[in-house]
Design an enzyme around this catalytic site. Structure first.
Site, PDB file in Angstrom:
ATOM      1  N   GLY A 265      -0.735 -47.652  30.887  1.00  0.00           N
ATOM      2  CA  GLY A 265       0.122 -46.719  30.168  1.00  0.00           C
ATOM      3  C   GLY A 265      -0.512 -45.349  30.087  1.00  0.00           C
ATOM      4  N   ALA A 266      -1.815 -45.331  29.801  1.00  0.00           N
ATOM      5  CA  ALA A 266      -2.547 -44.071  29.676  1.00  0.00           C
ATOM      6  C   ALA A 266      -4.028 -44.395  29.630  1.00  0.00           C
ATOM      7  CB  ALA A 266      -2.113 -43.311  28.421  1.00  0.00           C
ATOM      8  N   GLU A 268      -7.899 -42.808  27.944  1.00  0.00           N
ATOM      9  CA  GLU A 268      -8.459 -41.937  26.923  1.00  0.00           C
ATOM     10  C   GLU A 268      -9.595 -41.054  27.405  1.00  0.00           C
ATOM     11  OE1 GLU A 268     -10.563 -46.024  26.239  1.00  0.00           O
ATOM     12  OE2 GLU A 268      -8.614 -45.314  26.928  1.00  0.00           O
ATOM     13  N   ASN A 269      -9.522 -40.482  28.595  1.00  0.00           N
ATOM     14  CA  ASN A 269     -10.559 -39.561  29.041  1.00  0.00           C
ATOM     15  C   ASN A 269     -10.763 -38.481  27.972  1.00  0.00           C
ATOM     16  OD1 ASN A 269     -10.350 -40.866  31.689  1.00  0.00           O
ATOM     17  ND2 ASN A 269      -8.472 -39.672  31.898  1.00  0.00           N
ATOM     18  N   GLU A 300      -4.017 -42.980  22.470  1.00  0.00           N
ATOM     19  CA  GLU A 300      -5.068 -42.276  23.219  1.00  0.00           C
ATOM     20  C   GLU A 300      -5.755 -41.223  22.347  1.00  0.00           C
ATOM     21  OE1 GLU A 300      -5.759 -43.753  25.909  1.00  0.00           O
ATOM     22  OE2 GLU A 300      -3.896 -44.909  25.844  1.00  0.00           O
ATOM     23  N   HIS A 303      -8.375 -42.766  20.261  1.00  0.00           N
ATOM     24  CA  HIS A 303      -9.566 -43.077  21.064  1.00  0.00           C
ATOM     25  C   HIS A 303     -10.558 -41.910  21.118  1.00  0.00           C
ATOM     26  CE1 HIS A 303      -9.227 -47.043  22.711  1.00  0.00           C
ATOM     27  NE2 HIS A 303      -8.101 -46.832  23.360  1.00  0.00           N
ATOM     28  N   GLU A 322      -9.718 -51.099  21.726  1.00  0.00           N
ATOM     29  CA  GLU A 322      -8.268 -51.047  21.944  1.00  0.00           C
ATOM     30  C   GLU A 322      -7.492 -51.405  20.672  1.00  0.00           C
ATOM     31  OE1 GLU A 322      -7.196 -49.593  24.362  1.00  0.00           O
ATOM     32  OE2 GLU A 322      -8.911 -49.645  25.717  1.00  0.00           O
TER      33      GLU A 322
END
Length: 859
Positions: A265-266, A268-269, A300, A303, A322
């Site tokens: 889905g995405a 978290e950079n 995200e 995160h 998560e």
């Protein structure tokens, strides 16, 4: 891929030996438009704690290594580079400097540096995806979360392109972008997004704080980018998280990049979150889709603190990473001022917890805090226990310690461990300090033991309907065959809701709520003694705990008639979820579940619940119903979907959802004629716009029943020559009910490895059609002939798509179980592949059991 694994012991040994200071990474992506490989130069500065002569290794997945220089000495790549590792002999005590020059490869699998060419403008778009172990596909790295460092990227890109990374974007000089070093972060959250992306910018400001915000997508999607809505959710997240965490956003800017062909889905950079660009909606979607997107955005953002600022030491705490982001994102939606989705816990109960309950009843069930021995273990652990059960248990923990105490503990945790690495014990210790609760027993039973509990009410009343005794019985069913561990009774914090039918409104209204701790096999609830028995007694009201809940006989009978009458959405969702769970457990026949849904769904206002019920009914009929009754049940359901479509408010979310539900199962000539007519415009439904995405849903169904041939599908693709159109067309082609179409689809996925990840997923989705069992039957044996080789020769993401997607799930028979068992006994698959196949087998076994129950109900 063989040779790319890393064990926990190896990581621990390396962490004891090394302290990494910094990376300087130079990438020449000037040839990205053409693809192939690119030059990667990595300089790493790290300290060694042992005396001179120690040995270690650094990770790199690359087609070629040209230079390895360690402390000024040139090492022969042919001697030191093997099995995706570069050996580092003769290390010096204190500071060491390593330089590696390699050719790294662009990928089309969504791992490493993914390259995509947009058919609209014929331009390449790049992005990185590094979790779990794929930074090593782009630069040499010590690929484990506890070896944090500062990262400085220098990138050469084609003229006119943009480069985004974790640090603020600099002005390029001669198409070279030199970024400032990052704070100390882990390898897996570094990022580069490169290409001629479209962008919109804003800023989050409060009390002197100013954080630049950016949203990016491909130019071909720019007209659909609703940036104002995305910025609004993002700002709400900043407000709520910074208040609850009492820690300012820890990075210099916050970009959100909608990228193509993204597997998850995405991601978290740090400061540069990548999100699948299907969340840029090209066509009308229901509010449920916007709610899911908002939850992803908030997940995200959470995160950035929990995961990026403070990072797990090793992947056994992946669940905490998560689960915390999931819990806090839902809590933000539910409680943040101005949120569009105050009913977010309804969605959570309806979707996330249903996923968790299903996952927790598979033979692969495991404790929330799983034993992660190596990278192969973690790659298959992004599951319903890691995300959904973990978040459910965190919600239970918050109820157990108190929300204020929970967040005070989190605040201390962030301040104590900023830019460091932690274990679960660090968080639990902080929560014990703020709550005064001893969490050791709680942790043992909830986090270190697998399985699920069942809560049942035990009630006695006198002749006047007054409660004379009430207790909650807790059961710990045996774990599924093959699962490790023992059944465990747990401490639960639950609420008991008493509901009566209000004659004036016709709604089921809660008249009383009692919150209590349930522990052991039987917990008395003396507060209810002397109460008049309500119409419905609902255990785990407000969904505080994680447990399967059953209704007493009288409550179940009343709910069966009045499920849609609950005044609030959450108790409705809990009852719907319980009914679905009973269906999956063969306690409720599929035909009775269909009747229950048909009796109550017309009163269901929550669109997310409605759409879940659509999916569950289709699954129940396709897999759990007696095959002899299947066609009759499908006809009954599809007639109902068409009736609801025609009766729904024009232009409403419910109308769109019913249109999609109708398209998913239309089968009779008359029903298919309606689809044809809606598609060509000869028939309309007031308010229903057959836009691009809905049109493709109709096309795919018509292709699956043989009404659309290759030429017609090609014509549809000409109307929508986009990446999404390419995927939809691939699904439609693979869905055709002919042996030739199936052979073509199978060959493109199994015999060739050329398809990009998103197209491969689309082909698999079209190939497997539940009403094409006969034409798919020959592929059951073929699956077992090829799956092990596929697993060993493809990247993890690509192999997992095939291993899960092509398993013969629709062949619900003892023969499928026997064939699977024979393969498991003889093929000697890896532990990860064995797990995935065993999970699929469990689905067939469950379906077979449910079919027998449904057949018995029909006798």
């Amino acid at each position: 891929m063989p040779g790319t694994n890393l064990t926990r012991e190896e990581a621990q040994q390396r962490a004891q030996l090394l302290a990494v200071d910094s990376y300087e990474i130079e990438l020449d992506l000037s040839g990205a438009q053409e693809g192939g490989t690119y030059r990667s130069v990595t300089t790493v500065r790290f300290d060694v704690t042992a005396g001179n002569g120690a040995e270690s290794f650094i990770d790199l997945v690359a087609p070629a290594v040209h230079e390895v220089t360690l402390n000024g000495d040139s090492l022969d790549p042919a001697e030191v580079f093997a099995d995706s590792r570069i050996a580092l002999p003769g290390l010096l005590q204190g500071r060491n400097i390593l330089r590696v020059v390699a050719d790294c490869a662009y990928t089309n699998t969504g791992e490493g540096l993914h390259r995509f060419v947009d058919p609209v403008d014929d331009q390449a778009y790049l992005y990185t995806q590094f979790e779990v172990p794929d930074a090593r596909r782009v630069f040499a790295s010590f690929e484990q979360p506890d070896l944090k460092a500062a990262f400085q990227f220098t990138v050469k890109a084609p003229e006119g392109w943009t480069v985004i990374s974790n640090s603020p974007t600099p002005e390029p000089q001669d198409n070279v972008w030199v970024f400032e070093p990052t704070p100390r972060i882990s390898t897996y959250i570094t990022a580069l997004i490169v290409g001629p992306y479209h962008s919109v910018h804003s800023v989050y400001e409060k009390d002197g704080q100013s954080v630049p915000l950016g949203i990016y997508c491909r130019p071909s999607l720019a007209e659909y980018l609703d940036s104002d809505a995305i910025f609004e959710v993002t700002r709400q997240g900043f407000e709520w998280f910074q208040e609850k965490f009492d820690y300012a956003y820890p990075f210099e800017k916050y970009d959100q990049l909608f990228v193509p062909e993204f597997n998850a889905g995405a991601m978290e950079n740090a400061g540069a979150v990548t999100i699948r660009d299907q969340y840029v909606f090209r066509s009308k979607v229901t509010d449920a889709a916007y709610e899911v997107r908002a939850e992803t955005i908030l997940h995200e953002l959470a995160h950035m603190w929990f995961g990026d600022l403070v990072t797990m030491e090793w992947w056994n705490d992946l669940w905490l990473n998560e689960s915390f982001a999931t819990y806090t994102s839902i809590a933000c939606q539910a409680h943040a001022p101005g949120s569009r989705w105050p009913h977010a816990w309804t969605t959570f109960a309806n979707s996330m917890k249903t996923w968790a309950y299903r996952q927790d009843q598979l033979p692969s069930t495991h404790p929330i805090m799983a034993e992660i021995r190596d990278l192969d273990d973690v790659l298959v652990n992004f599951d319903g226990i890691t995300y959904a059960k973990g978040a459910s248990v965190l919600k239970q923990l918050v109820a157990y310690v108190g929300m204020d105490e929970f967040f005070r503990g989190v605040q201390a945790y962030f301040k104590r461990h900023a830019f460091g690495n932690t274990r679960l014990s660090d968080l639990l210790g902080a929560l014990e300090e703020t709550s005064g609760r001893d969490l050791k027993t709680w942790s043992e039973k909830w986090l270190q033991a697998a399985g699920i509990n069942v809560l049942r009410p035990e009630i006695e009343t006198d002749a006047d309907g007054v409660v004379t005794s009430f207790a909650v019985r807790q059961e710990a069913p045996a774990l599924p065959a093959g699962a490790k561990g023992e059944p465990t009774l747990r401490p639960h914090r639950i609420a008991v809701g008493l509901y009566d039918l209000d004659e004036a409104s016709g709604k089921l209204v809660r008249r009383e709520r009692i919150e209590l701790d349930v522990d052991g096999e039987l917990t008395a609830v003396p507060q209810l003694v002397g109460e008049r028995r309500p119409a419905v007694i609902l255990l785990n009201d407000d969904d505080l705990s994680y447990a399967k809940v059953r209704l007493d006989e009288r409550s179940l009978a009343f709910v069966t008639e009045h499920l849609g009458d609950f005044e609030s959405s959450l108790p409705r969702a809990l009852c719907w979820a319980s009914a679905w769970d009973m269906t999956r457990d063969a306690e409720l026949a599929a035909r009775d579940y269909l009747s229950l849904v048909l009796s109550g769904i017309g009163k269901e206002s929550d669109i997310g619940v409605v759409q879940s019920l659509h999916r569950q009914v289709k699954l129940a009929i396709d897999l759990y119903a007696d095959p002899a009754a299947r066609e009759a049940l499908l006809a009954r359901w599809t007639d109902a979907t068409l009736a609801h479509l025609r009766a729904a408010a024009p232009g409403s979310d419910h109308q769109l959802a019913w249109a999609r539900a109708f398209a998913a199962t239309a089968r009779t000539p008359e029903q298919l004629d309606v689809l044809d007519a809606l598609l060509d415009g000869s028939q309309t439904v007031e308010g229903l716009v057959v836009d691009t995405e809905l049109r493709w849903a109709f096309v795919q169904r018509l292709a699956a029943v043989g009404r659309f041939d290759e030429a017609e599908i090609a014509g549809e693709y000409e109307r929508d020559r986009t990446a999404a159109g390419e995927r939809h067309a691939a699904t439609a082609r693979a869905a055709r009910p002919t042996a030739e179409a199936k052979a073509e689809a199978w060959a493109s996925v199994v015999d060739s490895d050329k398809l990009p990840n998103a197209v491969q997923e689309a082909v698999i989705g079209g190939f497997v059609q539940t009403d094409q069992r006969e034409v798919l039957a020959p592929y059951a044996d073929r699956y077992f002939e090829v799956v092990k080789d596929i697993w060993e020769s493809r990247s993890h993401e690509m192999a997992q798509q095939i291993a899960v997607g092509l398993y013969p799930t629709v062949q619900v028979s003892q023969e499928t179980l026997d064939r699977t068992d024979a393969w498991l006994d003889s093929a000697e698959p890896s532990a990860a592949l064995r797990r995935l196949v065993s999970e699929s087998r469990a689905g067939v076994e469950r379906a077979l059991r449910a079919q027998r129950a449904d057949a018995a109900a029909g006798e």
